[in-house]
Write a protein that holds these residues in place. Structure first.
Motif, PDB file in Angstrom:
ATOM      1  N   UNK A 182      26.979  40.185  51.714  1.00  0.00           N
ATOM      2  CA  UNK A 182      25.995  41.399  52.266  1.00  0.00           C
ATOM      3  C   UNK A 182      26.804  42.460  51.482  1.00  0.00           C
ATOM      4  N   UNK A 183      25.922  43.399  51.378  1.00  0.00           N
ATOM      5  CA  UNK A 183      26.349  44.634  50.542  1.00  0.00           C
ATOM      6  C   UNK A 183      25.400  45.953  50.623  1.00  0.00           C
ATOM      7  N   UNK A 184      26.125  46.591  50.784  1.00  0.00           N
ATOM      8  CA  UNK A 184      28.082  47.548  50.778  1.00  0.00           C
ATOM      9  C   UNK A 184      28.692  46.511  51.746  1.00  0.00           C
ATOM     10  N   UNK A 185      29.964  46.885  51.363  1.00  0.00           N
ATOM     11  CA  UNK A 185      30.473  46.201  52.848  1.00  0.00           C
ATOM     12  C   UNK A 185      31.804  46.794  52.944  1.00  0.00           C
ATOM     13  N   UNK A 186      32.395  46.942  53.515  1.00  0.00           N
ATOM     14  CA  UNK A 186      33.712  47.683  54.281  1.00  0.00           C
ATOM     15  C   UNK A 186      34.882  47.037  54.777  1.00  0.00           C
ATOM     16  N   UNK A 187      35.761  47.748  54.214  1.00  0.00           N
ATOM     17  CA  UNK A 187      36.767  46.846  54.756  1.00  0.00           C
ATOM     18  C   UNK A 187      37.988  47.711  55.696  1.00  0.00           C
ATOM     19  N   UNK A 188      38.213  47.152  56.555  1.00  0.00           N
ATOM     20  CA  UNK A 188      38.473  48.234  58.275  1.00  0.00           C
ATOM     21  C   UNK A 188      38.497  49.275  58.314  1.00  0.00           C
TER      22      UNK A 188
ATOM     23  N   UNK B 245      32.941  47.395  47.571  1.00  0.00           N
ATOM     24  CA  UNK B 245      32.931  46.700  46.032  1.00  0.00           C
ATOM     25  C   UNK B 245      31.312  46.165  46.000  1.00  0.00           C
ATOM     26  N   UNK B 246      30.906  45.703  45.164  1.00  0.00           N
ATOM     27  CA  UNK B 246      29.270  46.097  44.162  1.00  0.00           C
ATOM     28  C   UNK B 246      29.565  44.528  44.477  1.00  0.00           C
ATOM     29  N   UNK B 247      27.981  43.559  45.050  1.00  0.00           N
ATOM     30  CA  UNK B 247      28.470  42.333  43.848  1.00  0.00           C
ATOM     31  C   UNK B 247      26.805  41.989  43.613  1.00  0.00           C
ATOM     32  N   UNK B 248      27.124  41.024  43.067  1.00  0.00           N
ATOM     33  CA  UNK B 248      25.704  40.652  41.871  1.00  0.00           C
ATOM     34  C   UNK B 248      24.908  39.516  42.736  1.00  0.00           C
ATOM     35  N   UNK B 249      23.558  39.536  41.954  1.00  0.00           N
ATOM     36  CA  UNK B 249      22.304  39.076  42.204  1.00  0.00           C
ATOM     37  C   UNK B 249      23.057  37.755  42.265  1.00  0.00           C
TER      38      UNK B 249
ATOM     39  N   UNK C 289      39.641  38.891  56.222  1.00  0.00           N
ATOM     40  CA  UNK C 289      38.927  40.441  56.944  1.00  0.00           C
ATOM     41  C   UNK C 289      37.842  40.529  56.114  1.00  0.00           C
ATOM     42  N   UNK C 290      37.634  40.986  54.583  1.00  0.00           N
ATOM     43  CA  UNK C 290      36.531  41.959  53.576  1.00  0.00           C
ATOM     44  C   UNK C 290      35.140  41.110  54.682  1.00  0.00           C
ATOM     45  N   UNK C 291      34.337  42.353  55.128  1.00  0.00           N
ATOM     46  CA  UNK C 291      33.343  41.801  55.654  1.00  0.00           C
ATOM     47  C   UNK C 291      32.592  40.870  54.113  1.00  0.00           C
ATOM     48  N   UNK C 292      32.111  40.338  54.283  1.00  0.00           N
ATOM     49  CA  UNK C 292      30.827  39.754  52.598  1.00  0.00           C
ATOM     50  C   UNK C 292      31.766  38.557  52.076  1.00  0.00           C
ATOM     51  N   UNK C 293      32.832  38.740  51.672  1.00  0.00           N
ATOM     52  CA  UNK C 293      33.815  37.982  50.212  1.00  0.00           C
ATOM     53  C   UNK C 293      34.975  37.909  50.890  1.00  0.00           C
ATOM     54  N   UNK C 294      35.406  36.348  50.341  1.00  0.00           N
ATOM     55  CA  UNK C 294      35.825  35.138  51.349  1.00  0.00           C
ATOM     56  C   UNK C 294      37.611  36.015  50.455  1.00  0.00           C
ATOM     57  N   UNK C 295      38.527  35.300  50.354  1.00  0.00           N
ATOM     58  CA  UNK C 295      39.891  35.812  49.951  1.00  0.00           C
ATOM     59  C   UNK C 295      40.172  35.278  48.751  1.00  0.00           C
ATOM     60  N   UNK C 296      39.453  33.991  48.129  1.00  0.00           N
ATOM     61  CA  UNK C 296      38.813  33.753  47.124  1.00  0.00           C
ATOM     62  C   UNK C 296      38.736  34.616  46.307  1.00  0.00           C
ATOM     63  N   UNK C 297      37.904  34.561  46.937  1.00  0.00           N
ATOM     64  CA  UNK C 297      36.267  36.245  45.794  1.00  0.00           C
ATOM     65  C   UNK C 297      36.844  36.899  45.600  1.00  0.00           C
ATOM     66  N   UNK C 298      37.890  37.650  46.596  1.00  0.00           N
ATOM     67  CA  UNK C 298      38.332  38.636  46.081  1.00  0.00           C
ATOM     68  C   UNK C 298      39.897  38.548  45.297  1.00  0.00           C
ATOM     69  N   UNK C 299      40.331  37.846  45.109  1.00  0.00           N
ATOM     70  CA  UNK C 299      41.264  37.353  43.977  1.00  0.00           C
ATOM     71  C   UNK C 299      40.781  37.046  42.756  1.00  0.00           C
ATOM     72  N   UNK C 300      40.090  36.553  42.615  1.00  0.00           N
ATOM     73  CA  UNK C 300      39.490  36.479  42.004  1.00  0.00           C
ATOM     74  C   UNK C 300      38.476  37.454  40.747  1.00  0.00           C
TER      75      UNK C 300
ATOM     76  N   UNK D 183      32.119  35.173  42.497  1.00  0.00           N
ATOM     77  CA  UNK D 183      32.508  36.255  42.368  1.00  0.00           C
ATOM     78  C   UNK D 183      32.236  36.515  41.239  1.00  0.00           C
ATOM     79  N   UNK D 184      31.515  36.035  40.474  1.00  0.00           N
ATOM     80  CA  UNK D 184      31.386  36.775  39.151  1.00  0.00           C
ATOM     81  C   UNK D 184      29.927  37.990  39.420  1.00  0.00           C
TER      82      UNK D 184
END
Length: 320
Positions: free
Chosen positions: A5-11, A17-21, A270-281, A309-310
């Motif tokens: 989902x985009x856009x998302x929010x943190x707390x 973040x901006x998400x690709x297709x 707790x990032x909505x729409x993004x996993x921890x591993x995707x955030x790390x990458x 994450x790309x």
């Protein structure tokens, strides 16, 4: 993979973040001045992936799935998985279109049947290259990396041998994989080296300056340990199969301090729409000097998630 989902929010903060297709393949970046283009997320073919205990059909399926999603960089080594990783990758790539694929392997270490051993004599490097070509089913290695060399081993004889491997057409580009900043600092000033691989991740932000110096010298930069061994999302606590126990024991033996550091990143879960591993990458790939973040996995869901994450852009708030 579920739609992100985009856009998302943190707390409750601003959009983070901006998400690709999801229809887009993994994006590519130039690998320094090598003339090679590589996917910005690469597949590391090592560790449990190459072990005989891991079903080969699953291992091969991961490689094929990566290829189909635009991954063009595959990293392995002569010493990995008890010496089984290279030939397994060769079998996985057999019959595939490799025109745009960059296969990277490593020399200087090998598995002697009991443990990982070192041999950085120039003649041993040549012999390792010849074995790797047979294991991988290739006539030419797109990228050869020395695996953890010492500065003293990078003498004139070694440098001349690396130039000769290029001249003979056995290797395309030459690099080195080291997690010792002093070694990388030395290598980036040696003309024969085209690429460096460093341990860059959320637990190693100080590597950014080293990466910038390498890029200034025209070196392609690969980020090894891009997921921080999974410590940023506490993978060590998730034991679901024998492979998880294997990774956990290795982490407890070799990376205890990183496990503690990783606990600071619990908020990424707790990032909505993004996993921890995707955030790390996404953090690693936010550095424009990094050509490729290399990740390993033995689970298809994890592979697909990582590739998501790309193209992700984290906001300054999340980066901070």
């Amino acid at each position: 993979m579920q739609a992100l989902r985009a856009p998302t929010r943190i707390l409750g903060a601003v959009p983070d973040l901006t998400l690709p297709s999801l229809a887009d393949p993994v994006r590519s970046r130039a690998l320094g001045r090598t003339g090679l283009s590589v996917s910005e997320i690469g597949l590391g073919c090592a560790s449990w992936w190459g072990q005989k205990a891991f079903d080969e059909r699953q291992a091969v399926n991961l490689v094929h799935a990566a290829l189909e999603r635009g991954v063009t960089f595959f990293d392995t080594g002569a010493a990995y998985s008890g010496g089984e990783a290279e030939p397994r990758l060769g079998r996985a790539l057999k019959g595939r279109d490799l025109e745009r694929v960059v296969v990277a392997t490593k020399a200087g270490t090998f598995h002697d049947g009991r443990r990982v051993a070192r041999d950085f004599r120039p003649q041993a490097i040549v012999a390792s290259v010849e074995r790797s070509l047979r294991n991988l089913g290739l006539e030419r290695l797109p990228l050869l990396q020395l695996h953890g060399p010492a500065i003293s081993e990078l003498d004139d004889e070694m440098l001349a041998m690396l130039e000769e491997l290029k001249r003979r057409g056995l290797v395309g580009a030459v690099g080195a994989n080291s997690f010792d900043p002093a070694v990388i600092d030395h290598i980036i000033n040696l003309a024969v080296f085209d690429v460096v691989m460093v341990d860059y991740n959320v637990l190693r932000p100080e590597r950014a300056a080293l990466i910038a110096r390498a890029a200034q010298q025209g070196k392609g930069v690969l980020a090894g340990m891009a997921l921080a061994m999974g410590h940023a999302n506490r993978q060590v606590t998730r034991l679901r199969a024998p492979r998880d126990v294997w990774y956990a024991l290795r982490a407890l033996k070799n990376h205890r301090s990183d496990i503690a550091k990783g606990a600071r990143f619990g908020c990424w879960g707790r990032l909505d729409g993004l996993s921890a591993s995707q955030a790390a990458l996404a953090y690693v790939l936010a550095d424009p000097h990094v050509a490729c973040a290399v990740v390993g996995t033995t689970r298809m869901a994890h592979l697909i998630g990582h590739l998501g994450a790309s193209g992700v852009t984290l906001s300054p708030a999340v980066m901070d």
